[in-house]
Design a protein around this motif. Structure first.
Motif, mmCIF file in Angstrom:
data_model
loop_
_atom_site.group_PDB
_atom_site.id
_atom_site.type_symbol
_atom_site.label_atom_id
_atom_site.label_comp_id
_atom_site.label_asym_id
_atom_site.label_seq_id
_atom_site.Cartn_x
_atom_site.Cartn_y
_atom_site.Cartn_z
ATOM 1 N N SER A 13 61.422 -9.033 -2.660
ATOM 2 C CA SER A 13 60.186 -9.512 -2.067
ATOM 3 C C SER A 13 60.420 -10.445 -0.886
ATOM 4 C CB SER A 13 59.321 -10.204 -3.120
ATOM 5 O OG SER A 13 59.983 -11.350 -3.596
ATOM 6 N N THR A 16 62.042 -8.487 4.776
ATOM 7 C CA THR A 16 60.989 -8.071 5.683
ATOM 8 C C THR A 16 60.571 -6.662 5.345
ATOM 9 O OG1 THR A 16 62.586 -7.189 7.236
ATOM 10 C CG2 THR A 16 61.939 -9.491 7.533
ATOM 11 N N CYS A 18 57.549 -3.188 6.385
ATOM 12 C CA CYS A 18 56.312 -2.600 6.856
ATOM 13 C C CYS A 18 56.450 -1.105 6.725
ATOM 14 C CB CYS A 18 56.002 -2.980 8.300
ATOM 15 S SG CYS A 18 57.000 -2.133 9.524
ATOM 16 N N ILE A 92 57.387 -8.087 10.636
ATOM 17 C CA ILE A 92 56.887 -8.779 9.448
ATOM 18 C C ILE A 92 55.564 -9.471 9.715
ATOM 19 C CG2 ILE A 92 59.157 -9.092 8.407
ATOM 20 C CD1 ILE A 92 59.093 -11.979 9.448
ATOM 21 N N GLN A 98 54.596 -3.018 2.708
ATOM 22 C CA GLN A 98 55.920 -2.748 2.151
ATOM 23 C C GLN A 98 55.718 -1.877 0.921
ATOM 24 O OE1 GLN A 98 59.231 -5.788 1.696
ATOM 25 N NE2 GLN A 98 58.245 -5.893 -0.291
ATOM 26 N N ASP A 126 52.842 -3.571 -1.178
ATOM 27 C CA ASP A 126 52.615 -4.997 -0.969
ATOM 28 C C ASP A 126 52.113 -5.214 0.454
ATOM 29 O OD1 ASP A 126 53.669 -5.377 -3.516
ATOM 30 O OD2 ASP A 126 55.690 -5.732 -2.742
ATOM 31 N N THR A 127 51.329 -6.273 0.648
ATOM 32 C CA THR A 127 50.734 -6.584 1.950
ATOM 33 C C THR A 127 51.191 -7.960 2.405
ATOM 34 O OG1 THR A 127 48.764 -5.394 1.218
ATOM 35 C CG2 THR A 127 48.557 -6.678 3.227
ATOM 36 N N ARG A 128 51.438 -8.084 3.696
ATOM 37 C CA ARG A 128 51.836 -9.375 4.259
ATOM 38 C C ARG A 128 50.596 -10.231 4.463
ATOM 39 N NH1 ARG A 128 56.981 -11.491 4.387
ATOM 40 N NH2 ARG A 128 57.211 -12.897 6.139
ATOM 41 N N GLU A 134 53.409 -14.610 3.393
ATOM 42 C CA GLU A 134 54.076 -14.213 2.162
ATOM 43 C C GLU A 134 53.603 -12.820 1.765
ATOM 44 O OE1 GLU A 134 53.208 -17.181 -0.726
ATOM 45 O OE2 GLU A 134 54.326 -18.732 0.322
ATOM 46 N N TRP A 135 54.397 -12.169 0.906
ATOM 47 C CA TRP A 135 54.018 -10.855 0.407
ATOM 48 C C TRP A 135 53.062 -11.000 -0.765
ATOM 49 C CZ3 TRP A 135 54.629 -6.825 3.266
ATOM 50 C CH2 TRP A 135 55.689 -6.781 4.176
ATOM 51 N N ASN A 137 51.717 -8.973 -3.805
ATOM 52 C CA ASN A 137 52.064 -7.782 -4.564
ATOM 53 C C ASN A 137 50.824 -6.950 -4.875
ATOM 54 O OD1 ASN A 137 54.731 -8.600 -4.619
ATOM 55 N ND2 ASN A 137 54.574 -9.536 -6.631
#
Length: 193
Positions: A13, A16, A18, A92, A98, A126-128, A134-135, A137
């Motif tokens: 996690s 980086t 995408c 990122i 991700q 997962d989304t930034r 931060e990621w 989840n």
């Protein structure tokens, strides 16, 4: 054997990540391996996703001395193969995605066709986060009941533990995550023990 996917994603996690867009990989997925490293590539609902090791200096440094690589696989003494992949790219920025994918093959015997194991095969996006960088989840998505997911191992070298092949999987919607159709999947990697 329980799935190690949540542990795999937690370990990664901090990397980086995408998704590649059609503009990044046009018009088709790259042939594997990418840059001669462990690679998993597939079309996700028609858009290419490519996971491979050492695609950024950050992932190389983060994974140095550990088994936490973006694409990793293991052959266990009970003949179970586990392969996990998180696409790890340089961009990122906020809103980046991700994708995490893990599957297990029971009773591995080399080249051949395998049904993947429900409950031990999962997908997650997962989304930034825009504010905290931060990621966040996404929910863990299980295999859809139909069509049946399959993996075809096209090459296996027991001496070097090198495995390659193709896969097709469909994952059910979960929470806010829509169904995920993974087509034209391929993998090329060296398994650990």
């Amino acid at each position: 054997m329980t799935p190690r996917f949540p542990i795999f994603l937690l370990a990664l996690s901090g990397l980086t990540g995408c998704t590649l867009t059609a503009d990044d990989v046009e018009p088709a997925l790259p042939s594997v391996p990418v840059l001669q490293t462990n690679t998993v590539a597939y079309q996700l609902n028609g858009l290419p996703v490519v996971a491979h090791n050492y695609s950024s200096l950050i992932s190389a440094i983060f994974s140095f001395g550990s088994r936490s690589l973006p694409v990793d696989g293991f052959l266990y003494p009970d003949s179970t193969v586990v392969i996990g992949a998180v696409d790890d790219q340089n961009y990122i920025g906020a809103g980046a995605l991700q994708h995490g994918l893990e599957w297990q093959l029971l009773h591995f015997r080399g080249v051949g066709r395998y049904a993947v194991v429900p409950g031990h095969t999962v997908f997650q996006v997962d989304t930034r986060d825009a504010a905290n960088k931060e990621w966040i989840n996404g929910p863990s998505q299980p295999l859809a009941a139909q069509p049946a997911a399959q993996v075809v191992v096209t090459a296996w070298d027991p001496a070097t533990q090198h495995i390659s092949g193709t896969f097709t999987m469909r994952f059910a919607a979960a929470g806010s995550a829509p169904a995920a159709d993974l087509q034209d999947g391929r993998f090329d990697l060296k398994l650990g023990r």
